[in-house]
Design an enzyme around this catalytic site. Structure first.
Site, mmCIF file in Angstrom:
data_model
loop_
_atom_site.group_PDB
_atom_site.id
_atom_site.type_symbol
_atom_site.label_atom_id
_atom_site.label_comp_id
_atom_site.label_asym_id
_atom_site.label_seq_id
_atom_site.Cartn_x
_atom_site.Cartn_y
_atom_site.Cartn_z
ATOM 1 N N GLU A 20 -6.737 4.954 7.587
ATOM 2 C CA GLU A 20 -6.788 6.631 7.197
ATOM 3 C C GLU A 20 -7.899 7.164 6.660
ATOM 4 O O GLU A 20 -8.341 8.137 6.668
ATOM 5 C CB GLU A 20 -5.513 6.582 6.211
ATOM 6 C CG GLU A 20 -4.111 6.505 7.122
ATOM 7 C CD GLU A 20 -3.049 6.005 6.463
ATOM 8 O OE1 GLU A 20 -2.846 6.038 5.386
ATOM 9 O OE2 GLU A 20 -2.086 5.368 7.204
ATOM 10 N N SER A 63 3.150 -1.593 10.597
ATOM 11 C CA SER A 63 4.632 -1.818 10.919
ATOM 12 C C SER A 63 5.382 -3.115 10.601
ATOM 13 O O SER A 63 6.445 -3.710 11.156
ATOM 14 C CB SER A 63 5.037 -1.421 12.268
ATOM 15 O OG SER A 63 4.590 -0.039 12.592
ATOM 16 N N GLU A 65 -5.492 -4.481 10.849
ATOM 17 C CA GLU A 65 -4.571 -3.297 11.003
ATOM 18 C C GLU A 65 -4.649 -2.513 12.256
ATOM 19 O O GLU A 65 -5.771 -1.696 12.273
ATOM 20 C CB GLU A 65 -4.423 -2.449 9.712
ATOM 21 C CG GLU A 65 -4.061 -3.240 8.649
ATOM 22 C CD GLU A 65 -3.527 -2.329 7.553
ATOM 23 O OE1 GLU A 65 -2.598 -2.411 7.141
ATOM 24 O OE2 GLU A 65 -4.063 -1.152 7.177
ATOM 25 N N ASN A 114 0.920 -1.003 -0.014
ATOM 26 C CA ASN A 114 0.012 -0.012 0.107
ATOM 27 C C ASN A 114 1.026 1.195 -0.040
ATOM 28 O O ASN A 114 1.279 1.623 0.941
ATOM 29 C CB ASN A 114 -0.924 0.152 1.183
ATOM 30 C CG ASN A 114 -1.562 1.326 1.591
ATOM 31 O OD1 ASN A 114 -1.778 2.116 0.511
ATOM 32 N ND2 ASN A 114 -2.461 1.470 2.660
ATOM 33 N N TRP A 115 1.022 1.759 -1.055
ATOM 34 C CA TRP A 115 1.993 2.926 -1.273
ATOM 35 C C TRP A 115 1.696 4.214 -0.592
ATOM 36 O O TRP A 115 2.059 5.185 -0.612
ATOM 37 C CB TRP A 115 2.401 3.200 -2.704
ATOM 38 C CG TRP A 115 3.114 2.149 -3.280
ATOM 39 C CD1 TRP A 115 3.913 1.049 -2.845
ATOM 40 C CD2 TRP A 115 3.670 2.289 -4.817
ATOM 41 N NE1 TRP A 115 4.549 0.345 -3.605
ATOM 42 C CE2 TRP A 115 4.479 1.052 -4.879
ATOM 43 C CE3 TRP A 115 3.423 3.028 -5.735
ATOM 44 C CZ2 TRP A 115 5.006 0.749 -6.062
ATOM 45 C CZ3 TRP A 115 3.819 2.610 -7.171
ATOM 46 C CH2 TRP A 115 4.796 1.447 -7.194
ATOM 47 N N LYS A 116 0.115 4.136 -0.379
ATOM 48 C CA LYS A 116 -0.663 5.398 0.158
ATOM 49 C C LYS A 116 -0.195 6.566 -0.704
ATOM 50 O O LYS A 116 -0.244 6.460 -1.986
ATOM 51 C CB LYS A 116 -0.189 5.685 1.493
ATOM 52 C CG LYS A 116 -0.080 4.438 2.373
ATOM 53 C CD LYS A 116 0.038 4.875 3.959
ATOM 54 C CE LYS A 116 -0.354 3.574 4.790
ATOM 55 N NZ LYS A 116 -0.022 3.663 6.063
ATOM 56 N N GLY A 119 2.187 2.592 10.750
ATOM 57 C CA GLY A 119 3.318 3.718 10.592
ATOM 58 C C GLY A 119 3.984 4.286 11.872
ATOM 59 O O GLY A 119 4.635 5.218 11.801
ATOM 60 N N HIS A 161 -9.514 1.486 4.818
ATOM 61 C CA HIS A 161 -8.418 1.579 5.397
ATOM 62 C C HIS A 161 -8.329 2.453 6.632
ATOM 63 O O HIS A 161 -9.264 3.639 6.529
ATOM 64 C CB HIS A 161 -7.378 2.151 4.492
ATOM 65 C CG HIS A 161 -5.892 2.168 5.241
ATOM 66 N ND1 HIS A 161 -5.340 3.065 5.825
ATOM 67 C CD2 HIS A 161 -4.967 1.136 5.191
ATOM 68 C CE1 HIS A 161 -4.288 2.858 6.430
ATOM 69 N NE2 HIS A 161 -3.747 1.805 5.893
HETATM 70 P P1 PGA Z 1 2.641 0.648 7.580
HETATM 71 O O1 PGA Z 1 1.106 0.674 6.976
HETATM 72 O O2 PGA Z 1 3.442 -0.485 7.100
HETATM 73 O O3 PGA Z 1 3.561 1.814 7.167
HETATM 74 O O4 PGA Z 1 2.550 0.481 9.073
HETATM 75 C C1 PGA Z 1 0.453 -0.274 6.827
HETATM 76 C C2 PGA Z 1 -0.884 0.315 6.465
HETATM 77 O O5 PGA Z 1 -1.266 1.252 6.794
HETATM 78 O O6 PGA Z 1 -1.568 -0.644 5.586
#
Ligand code: PGA
Length: 250
Positions: free
Chosen positions: A95, A209, A164, A7-9, A170, A93
């Protein structure tokens, strides 16, 4: 089959995406028993799709809108994503939920729309730190999952789920594999209740993470069907290490 998703966001322009995929393909070794997925931002989908041409790596989007088309300024429908070659979409997600205020009701509409369009949703669920501390992790997960699957409980073989924990995303602080396994088991049991006919043809990924140095530990548990990787998927060299953590696992 294990699923390892990047997931590159909000990272990588089309040219950066092309460079990444070219490098990743050099490092990548096809192996049975695992599926690899890249989810770039909308604007880099085409570049990734073209660069992946001929490889077995799958393309996915990070979000979608649930209507097919119409006066929805700024939105992207599943019909558009399908034509670009997306076979997966990340839905709900954390976010999206917490920064953009996406409700369980909207997430459910997106899941339904994915199923109608024949695109596999990766439904994200996860508790916040205060919810874990209050001892209501399972309750939160159950609620999110029941609402996301409302009305489509019979189609659980066409979705995947990503656990998650919000506090692990993150932060560099992943859940312990044991804590993740407990939630993954809970999710499987819940789906058995929601869809007793289900052939368990869905996967439960862990995300939050995941890094090259902790991935292997998770892969020891059969309950971990794969990963959803954010930060550590941004470099082909680190993402490939996470993909390869599943090398010897079926
Ligand atoms: P992260 O993000 O690996 O940077 O913790 C995971 C995600 O949000 O899918």
């Amino acid at each position: 089959m294990k699923l390892i998703a990047a997931n590159w966001k909000m990272h990588k322009t089309p040219s950066e995406a092309r460079e990444y995929v070219n490098k990743f393909l050099e490092l990548y070794e096809a192996k049975q028993g695992r599926e690899v997925l890249i989810c770039p931002p909308f604007t880099s989908l085409c570049a990734v799709q073209e660069t992946l041409e001929g490889s077995e790596i799958k393309l996915g989007a990070q979000n979608c809108y649930y209507e097919k088309e119409g006066a929805f300024t700024g939105e992207v429908s599943l019909k558009f994503l399908k034509e670009l070659g997306c076979s997966y979409v990340i839905v709900g997600h954390s976010e999206r939920r917490h920064i953009f205020g996406e409700s369980d009701e909207i997430i459910n509409k997106k899941v339904v729309a994915c199923l109608e369009e024949g695109i596999r949703p990766i439904i994200c669920v996860g508790e916040k730190l205060e919810e874990r501390e209050a001892g209501i992790t399972f309750k939160v997960i159950e609620n999110q999952l029941r609402l996301a699957l409302s009305g489509v409980e019979n189609y659980t073989d066409r979705v995947d789920i990503a656990y998650e924990p919000v506090w692990a995303i993150g932060t560099g602080m992943p859940a312990t594999p044991q804590d993740a396994v407990a939630v993954h088991r809970f999710i499987r049991d819940l789906i058995k209740v929601l869809n007793p006919e289900s052939g368990m043809n869905f996967r439960v990924l862990y995300g939050g993470s995941v890094k090259p140095d902790n991935a292997k530990e998770f892969t020891k548990y059969r309950e971990i069907d794969g990963f959803l990787v954010g930060g550590a998927s941004l470099k082909p060299e680190t993402f490939i290490e996470i993909v390869n953590a599943f090398k010897d696992v079926n």
